[in-house]
Design an enzyme around this catalytic site. Structure first.
Site, PDB file in Angstrom:
ATOM      1  N   GLN A  16      27.848  40.275  54.322  1.00  0.00           N
ATOM      2  CA  GLN A  16      27.648  39.994  55.746  1.00  0.00           C
ATOM      3  C   GLN A  16      26.187  39.881  56.204  1.00  0.00           C
ATOM      4  OE1 GLN A  16      29.572  41.253  59.958  1.00  0.00           O
ATOM      5  NE2 GLN A  16      29.179  42.975  58.611  1.00  0.00           N
ATOM      6  N   GLU A 138      27.236  48.321  55.524  1.00  0.00           N
ATOM      7  CA  GLU A 138      27.114  48.471  56.977  1.00  0.00           C
ATOM      8  C   GLU A 138      27.137  49.932  57.463  1.00  0.00           C
ATOM      9  OE1 GLU A 138      26.931  46.247  59.772  1.00  0.00           O
ATOM     10  OE2 GLU A 138      26.832  48.134  60.875  1.00  0.00           O
ATOM     11  N   ASP A 167      24.439  45.293  59.321  1.00  0.00           N
ATOM     12  CA  ASP A 167      24.437  43.993  58.644  1.00  0.00           C
ATOM     13  C   ASP A 167      23.891  42.880  59.542  1.00  0.00           C
ATOM     14  OD1 ASP A 167      25.463  44.870  56.288  1.00  0.00           O
ATOM     15  OD2 ASP A 167      27.527  44.360  56.739  1.00  0.00           O
ATOM     16  N   GLY A 246      20.108  54.746  79.778  1.00  0.00           N
ATOM     17  CA  GLY A 246      18.921  54.522  80.595  1.00  0.00           C
ATOM     18  C   GLY A 246      18.802  55.522  81.728  1.00  0.00           C
ATOM     19  N   GLY A 247      17.949  55.218  82.684  1.00  0.00           N
ATOM     20  CA  GLY A 247      17.709  56.126  83.799  1.00  0.00           C
ATOM     21  C   GLY A 247      18.759  56.022  84.897  1.00  0.00           C
TER      22      GLY A 247
HETATM   23  N1  CAO Z   1      25.080  33.701  39.000  1.00  0.00           N
HETATM   24  C1  CAO Z   1      25.005  34.743  38.155  1.00  0.00           C
HETATM   25  N2  CAO Z   1      24.986  36.018  38.559  1.00  0.00           N
HETATM   26  C2  CAO Z   1      25.035  36.243  39.881  1.00  0.00           C
HETATM   27  C3  CAO Z   1      25.096  35.193  40.826  1.00  0.00           C
HETATM   28  C4  CAO Z   1      25.122  33.870  40.325  1.00  0.00           C
HETATM   29  N3  CAO Z   1      25.189  32.819  41.132  1.00  0.00           N
HETATM   30  N4  CAO Z   1      25.160  35.739  42.052  1.00  0.00           N
HETATM   31  C5  CAO Z   1      25.122  37.070  41.900  1.00  0.00           C
HETATM   32  N5  CAO Z   1      25.041  37.381  40.587  1.00  0.00           N
HETATM   33  C6  CAO Z   1      24.970  38.722  40.008  1.00  0.00           C
HETATM   34  C7  CAO Z   1      23.729  39.489  40.344  1.00  0.00           C
HETATM   35  O1  CAO Z   1      22.655  39.040  39.582  1.00  0.00           O
HETATM   36  C8  CAO Z   1      24.153  40.914  40.017  1.00  0.00           C
HETATM   37  O2  CAO Z   1      24.097  41.086  38.619  1.00  0.00           O
HETATM   38  P1  CAO Z   1      23.460  42.398  37.877  1.00  0.00           P
HETATM   39  O3  CAO Z   1      24.051  43.590  38.580  1.00  0.00           O
HETATM   40  O4  CAO Z   1      23.925  42.239  36.481  1.00  0.00           O
HETATM   41  O5  CAO Z   1      21.999  42.342  38.048  1.00  0.00           O
HETATM   42  C9  CAO Z   1      25.630  40.900  40.366  1.00  0.00           C
HETATM   43  O6  CAO Z   1      25.982  39.530  40.554  1.00  0.00           O
HETATM   44  C10 CAO Z   1      26.054  41.652  41.599  1.00  0.00           C
HETATM   45  O7  CAO Z   1      25.056  41.767  42.567  1.00  0.00           O
HETATM   46  P2  CAO Z   1      25.022  43.048  43.539  1.00  0.00           P
HETATM   47  O8  CAO Z   1      24.707  44.271  42.749  1.00  0.00           O
HETATM   48  O9  CAO Z   1      24.110  42.709  44.645  1.00  0.00           O
HETATM   49  O10 CAO Z   1      26.529  43.110  44.093  1.00  0.00           O
HETATM   50  P3  CAO Z   1      27.470  44.374  44.370  1.00  0.00           P
HETATM   51  O11 CAO Z   1      28.760  43.756  44.808  1.00  0.00           O
HETATM   52  O12 CAO Z   1      27.540  45.331  43.264  1.00  0.00           O
HETATM   53  O13 CAO Z   1      26.767  45.114  45.603  1.00  0.00           O
HETATM   54  C11 CAO Z   1      25.877  45.303  47.849  1.00  0.00           C
HETATM   55  C12 CAO Z   1      26.921  44.654  46.922  1.00  0.00           C
HETATM   56  C13 CAO Z   1      26.026  44.657  49.200  1.00  0.00           C
HETATM   57  C14 CAO Z   1      26.166  46.815  47.966  1.00  0.00           C
HETATM   58  C15 CAO Z   1      24.467  45.074  47.282  1.00  0.00           C
HETATM   59  O14 CAO Z   1      24.293  43.702  47.062  1.00  0.00           O
HETATM   60  C16 CAO Z   1      23.350  45.581  48.196  1.00  0.00           C
HETATM   61  O15 CAO Z   1      23.103  46.783  48.307  1.00  0.00           O
HETATM   62  N6  CAO Z   1      22.651  44.644  48.838  1.00  0.00           N
HETATM   63  C17 CAO Z   1      21.489  44.970  49.681  1.00  0.00           C
HETATM   64  C18 CAO Z   1      21.890  45.556  50.993  1.00  0.00           C
HETATM   65  C19 CAO Z   1      22.840  44.689  51.772  1.00  0.00           C
HETATM   66  O16 CAO Z   1      22.582  43.548  52.079  1.00  0.00           O
HETATM   67  N7  CAO Z   1      23.957  45.276  52.170  1.00  0.00           N
HETATM   68  C20 CAO Z   1      24.852  44.654  53.124  1.00  0.00           C
HETATM   69  C21 CAO Z   1      26.039  44.084  52.513  1.00  0.00           C
HETATM   70  S1  CAO Z   1      27.223  43.683  53.745  1.00  0.00           S
HETATM   71  O17 CAO Z   1      27.802  45.164  54.275  1.00  0.00           O
END
Ligand code: CAO
Length: 416
Positions: A16, A138, A167, A246-247
Site C-alpha cells: 500500500q 501499517e 502507509d 485543538g483549542g
Molecule cells: N523480481 C525478483 N524478485 C523480486 C521482484 C522482482 N520483480 N520483486 C520483489 N522481489 C523480491 C525482493 O527482492 C525480495 O527478495 P529477498 O528477500 O530475497 O531479498 C522479495 O521479493 C520480497 O521483498 P520484501 O521482503 O520487501 O517482501 P515481504 O512480503 O517479505 O515484506 C513488507 C513486505 C511490506 C513488510 C516489506 O516490504 C517492508 O517492510 N517494506 C518497507 C516498509 C513498507 O513499505 N511497509 C508498508 C507495506 S504496506 O502495509
C-alpha cells in the site's frame, strides 16, 4: 497537458505505502511503470479477493493510471533490462524490506552511477537507528509513530485508526519529496535520494500530541475530558477519546436513531465565536451572557453540562438535520458518515471524490478519486493494469528493444 507529463517513473513498489505514492504521480500525468514479478505480481493482486480470477479491489484501488511490466530482477538478463530502464527514466520508487534492493544489486550508489539524474525514492519502516532493518506494516507504523498511544479512550487499549496514516501517509510524504527533488533537478541537473521512514511520517501527523507531551510539564491539559472528569494525568500524552485536538472543545454526540444506527452521531465543536448561536439553537439563550458560560475559560469546567445540553437537542434531530441547522449558523458540526453513505452520495459522485471505474475482468467498481485538485492538470482516473499488460510495449518504447531482442529476453525467463 498534465503537470507531470513526460516524467517516467519505475514503480518498484508493492502493497500500500509505495503504490499510494506512485498512484498520485500517475494521476498528475507521470508515466508510471509498475515492475512486477512474473507470474505473481504485487502480492495484493490476490489478497482479500472478492471475485475469483480478478485482481482484488486492494490492488485495483491503489494502482490506477499505471502500466505493468513483468520483470524478474534476480535473473541476469532481467537485471540488464532494469539497468537500461534506469538509464532511461527519471524516478525509481521502492518500498521493499530493508536491504532487498541492495541484495538484487541495485544500491543507491549503483543507480546513481547508471543515471546521475535519477531520483531514487524509498519508504522503510524506520530511519537510521536500532530498528532500521525491521519490516513494518501499517498498524506497526501507527504504534511506533505515536498514533496508537494517543488514540482511544483513557481507560481502554491503544487504538489503530482506520485512516491509513502509516502507509498512505508515507506515500503522500514521499510523493512530495519526489516532486521537490524533480524541481531541484531542474536547476542542478542532479538526482537525489528521497527517503521516508513510516515512523517519521506518522509522528509528523501526530505533531499535536508531541505538543501536548511538552505542555504536560506546565500542568494538566485543561481541554481534555480527563481533566474535567478529575482524573490525574500521567507522564505521557494520554488518549483523548473524541475530544477535539485543538483549542475549541468538541465531542461526538448522539442523534435521533442512535439506539439502532451505529452511525447516528454528529461531531460538534463549541467554537468560541459560535457560542451565542449554539445557545439559541439548543434553546438556552440565558447562557449567552451568563458569566459561568460566556467565555471559553469559564466554560471549560462546565463542558460536561454544556455537551449534555447540546446532546439533549441533537438527540431530537437526525445527524443531517443537525448539519443543516448548525451549518446555517456557522456552527462547525459534521455527521458521522458511514462508508455506505459516502459510496452512495450523489454529490461526491458529481465532484469526482468517488469515481466509478470499468475493469475488463471485474466490471464496474468504486474508487476514491484524486483528492488534490489542480485547475490546469485535470485527473481522469483510469483502471489499474493487468499483470504484465504492457511488458512488450514498455521494452520497446522505454528500453528501445527490438522485437528480436524482446524475444530473446523472453527466452531468458526474465519477463515470464
Ligand atoms: N523480481 C525478483 N524478485 C523480486 C521482484 C522482482 N520483480 N520483486 C520483489 N522481489 C523480491 C525482493 O527482492 C525480495 O527478495 P529477498 O528477500 O530475497 O531479498 C522479495 O521479493 C520480497 O521483498 P520484501 O521482503 O520487501 O517482501 P515481504 O512480503 O517479505 O515484506 C513488507 C513486505 C511490506 C513488510 C516489506 O516490504 C517492508 O517492510 N517494506 C518497507 C516498509 C513498507 O513499505 N511497509 C508498508 C507495506 S504496506 O502495509
Amino acid at each position: 497537458m498534465q503537470a507531470l507529463e513526460g516524467i517516467q517513473i519505475l514503480d518498484f513498489t508493492h502493497v500500500q505505502s509505495g503504490p499510494s505514492c506512485t498512484q498520485l504521480l500517475a494521476w498528475f500525468g507521470a508515466d508510471v511503470i509498475k515492475i512486477e514479478r512474473p507470474g505473481t505480481g504485487d502480492i495484493t493482486r490476490t489478497q482479500l479477493c472478492d471475485i475469483e480470477g480478478a485482481d482484488s479491489l486492494y490492488f485495483t484501488m491503489l494502482n490506477h493510471n499505471k502500466r505493468s511490466l513483468t520483470l524478474d530482477t534476480k535473473n541476469e538478463t532481467g537485471k540488464q533490462v532494469l539497468e537500461r530502464l534506469i538509464c532511461a527514466c527519471d524516478v525509481l520508487v521502492e518500498n521493499f524490506a530493508p536491504g532487498a534492493l541492495e541484495r538484487m544489486g541495485f544500491s543507491w550508489e549503483h543507480i546513481q552511477k547508471l543515471n546521475p539524474r535519477m531520483i531514487f525514492a524509498s519508504i522503510k519502516g524506520f530511519g537510521a537507528g536500532p530498528y532500521e532493518d525491521s519490516k513494518v506494516y501499517e498498524n506497526v507504523a501507527q504504534c511506533v509513530g505515536g498514533a496508537a498511544s494517543t488514540t482511544g479512550f483513557p481507560d481502554g487499549l491503544p487504538l489503530i485508526s482506520s485512516a491509513q496514516i502509516g502507509d498512505a501517509g508515507a506515500g503522500l510524504h514521499l510523493a512530495l519529496g519526489i516532486v521537490t527533488a524533480l524541481f531541484q533537478r531542474q536547476k542542478t541537473g542532479r538526482g537525489q535520494k528521497v527517503f521516508v521512514p513510516m515512523q517519521d511520517g506518522v509522528l509528523n501527523l501526530c505533531r499535536v500530541k508531541l505538543r501536548d507531551q511538552q505542555r504536560l510539564s506546565a500542568g494538566p491539559l485543561t481541554e481534555y475530558s480527563q481533566h474535567i472528569d478529575g482524573i490525574p494525568f500521567g507522564d505521557a500524552t494520554p488518549r483523548a477519546g473524541n475530544d477535539s485536538g485543538g483549542g475549541q472543545p468538541g465531542r461526538i454526540l448522539k442523534c435521533s436513531g442512535w439506539k439502532t444506527d451505529p452511525n447516528a452521531y454528529t461531531y460538534f465543536v463549541i467554537q468560541a465565536t459560535a457560542w451565542e448561536d449554539i445557545c439559541e439553537v439548543i434553546g438556552n439563550p440565558d447562557w449567552k451572557k451568563d458569566p459561568q458560560y460566556a467565555t471559553l475559560g469559564a466554560r471549560l469546567p462546565h463542558l460536561n453540562t454544556i455537551f449534555d445540553a447540546i446532546e439533549a437537542w441533537t438527540k431530537t434531530k437526525t445527524k443531517f438535520e443537525v448539519m443543516e441547522t448548525c451549518g446555517k449558523r456557522n456552527i462547525p458540526v459534521g455527521p458521522i458518515l458511514s462508508m455506505k453513505e459516502l459510496a452512495e452520495d450523489p454529490s461526491l459522485r458529481a465532484s469526482g471524490t468517488v469515481v466509478e471505474i470499468d475493469h475488463p475482468v471485474r466490471g464496474n467498481y468504486l474508487s476514491v478519486g484524486c483528492p488534490i485538485n489542480l485547475s490546469d492538470s485535470e485527473v481522469r482516473v483510469t483502471r489499474s493494469p493487468l499483470l504484465g499488460e504492457h511488458t512488450e510495449k514498455i521494452l520497446r518504447e522505454v528500453g528501445g528493444y527490438s522485437a528480436a531482442e524482446t524475444e530473446s529476453i523472453r527466452v531468458s525467463g526474465a519477463i515470464g
